[in-house]
Motif scaffolding. Structure first.
Motif, PDB file in Angstrom:
ATOM      1  N   MET A   1     -10.292   6.082  -4.326  1.00 43.67           N
ATOM      2  CA  MET A   1      -9.280   5.979  -3.284  1.00 43.67           C
ATOM      3  C   MET A   1      -8.254   7.091  -3.453  1.00 43.67           C
ATOM      4  SD  MET A   1      -7.251   2.480  -2.418  1.00 43.67           S
ATOM      5  CE  MET A   1      -6.342   2.486  -3.951  1.00 43.67           C
TER       6      MET A   1
ATOM      7  N   HIS B   1      -6.217   3.775   6.084  1.00 46.20           N
ATOM      8  CA  HIS B   1      -6.412   2.321   6.026  1.00 46.20           C
ATOM      9  C   HIS B   1      -5.230   1.594   6.649  1.00 46.20           C
ATOM     10  CE1 HIS B   1      -7.454  -1.651   4.659  1.00 46.20           C
ATOM     11  NE2 HIS B   1      -6.305  -1.737   4.021  1.00 46.20           N
TER      12      HIS B   1
ATOM     13  N   THR C   1      -5.408   1.818  10.441  1.00 49.17           N
ATOM     14  CA  THR C   1      -6.406   0.939  11.066  1.00 49.17           C
ATOM     15  C   THR C   1      -6.037  -0.531  10.913  1.00 49.17           C
ATOM     16  OG1 THR C   1      -7.797   0.973   9.060  1.00 49.17           O
ATOM     17  CG2 THR C   1      -8.280   2.603  10.761  1.00 49.17           C
ATOM     18  N   GLU C   2      -5.488  -0.897   9.771  1.00 47.15           N
ATOM     19  CA  GLU C   2      -5.108  -2.295   9.539  1.00 47.15           C
ATOM     20  C   GLU C   2      -4.002  -2.723  10.498  1.00 47.15           C
ATOM     21  OE1 GLU C   2      -4.750  -5.941   6.886  1.00 47.15           O
ATOM     22  OE2 GLU C   2      -6.278  -4.400   7.015  1.00 47.15           O
TER      23      GLU C   2
ATOM     24  N   TRP D   1      -6.858   8.160   2.198  1.00 45.63           N
ATOM     25  CA  TRP D   1      -7.533   6.905   2.506  1.00 45.63           C
ATOM     26  C   TRP D   1      -6.520   5.791   2.752  1.00 45.63           C
ATOM     27  CZ3 TRP D   1      -7.731   1.920   0.930  1.00 45.63           C
ATOM     28  CH2 TRP D   1      -8.777   1.149   1.425  1.00 45.63           C
TER      29      TRP D   1
ATOM     30  N   TRP E   1       0.818  -1.219   0.000  1.00 49.96           N
ATOM     31  CA  TRP E   1       0.000   0.000   0.000  1.00 49.96           C
ATOM     32  C   TRP E   1       0.853   1.271   0.000  1.00 49.96           C
ATOM     33  CZ3 TRP E   1      -4.813   0.506  -1.296  1.00 49.96           C
ATOM     34  CH2 TRP E   1      -5.744  -0.510  -1.057  1.00 49.96           C
TER      35      TRP E   1
END
Length: 199
Positions: free
Chosen positions: A148, A156, A159-160, A152, A63
């Motif tokens: 996206m 993400h 949080t992941e 974001w 990511w």
């Protein structure tokens, strides 16, 4: 890095600082574990410290590439290259274990963590707006017609990784009772519990 994230200034600084802090907390759950302990699944799930670190390394590394370069369109070939750069072979979901000892798993995760600073510098040097839209990865689990952006992705990732830190905390406590405060103190060479806590 200590248990708490440092003070932050901008939104980007907050996103990167908290991501780095959460990653350090995930890494610290492996502190002092044997290979057998790191591969163990002491809860009712199939998750292990080794599995979570491997999965998180892949998630973080892949990511963060689009944060570094928002024009990047990630393909299946890219995932194979990312694995090679991490020293991994296959896809890992936290319950699938790599054929690596815990030291090598931690090294793979540290390699992924170095990409956070690389991406932070790229955002700062390029003046990247966090609202910059990025191409959607071709993953079957992503929602259709989803837009996206860099913001974001950073949210993400935070949080992941935080979700998996929680998993790893519970697993580590189930292995030997060690808690996050204790592991942070040990990593910094401090006594546990702190002497000033004695009453």
């Amino acid at each position: 890095m200590p248990f708490f994230a440092p003070s932050v200034t901008t939104e980007a600084d907050a996103q990167f600082s908290f991501l780095e802090q959460q990653c350090s907390q995930l890494k610290i759950t492996a502190l002092g574990l044997t290979d057998e302990q790191a591969r163990s699944t002491p809860t009712v799930s199939g998750l292990s410290i080794s599995g979570l670190l491997t999965h998180a390394a892949q998630v973080l590394f892949s990511w963060i590439q689009q944060v570094r370069d928002p024009s990047l369109e990630v393909t299946a070939n890219d995932y194979a290259d990312y694995n090679r750069r991490l020293g991994l072979d296959g896809m890992f979901d936290g319950s699938v274990l790599p054929d690596l000892d815990i030291a090598d798993v931690v090294t793979a995760f540290e390699t992924a963590m170095t990409e956070i600073d690389v991406a932070r510098r790229a955002v700062e040097e390029n003046g990247t707006d966090l609202s910059t839209v990025v191409p959607m990865p071709h993953n079957p689990w992503m929602p259709k017609d989803f837009i996206m952006n860099v913001r974001w992705i950073l949210g993400h990732l935070n949080t992941e990784i935080a979700r998996h830190v929680g998993h790893a905390d519970i697993i580590r406590e189930s292995i030997d009772g060690a808690i996050a405060y204790q592991l942070n103190a040990q990593a910094e060479g401090q006594p546990w519990p702190p002497e000033e806590w004695a009453s």
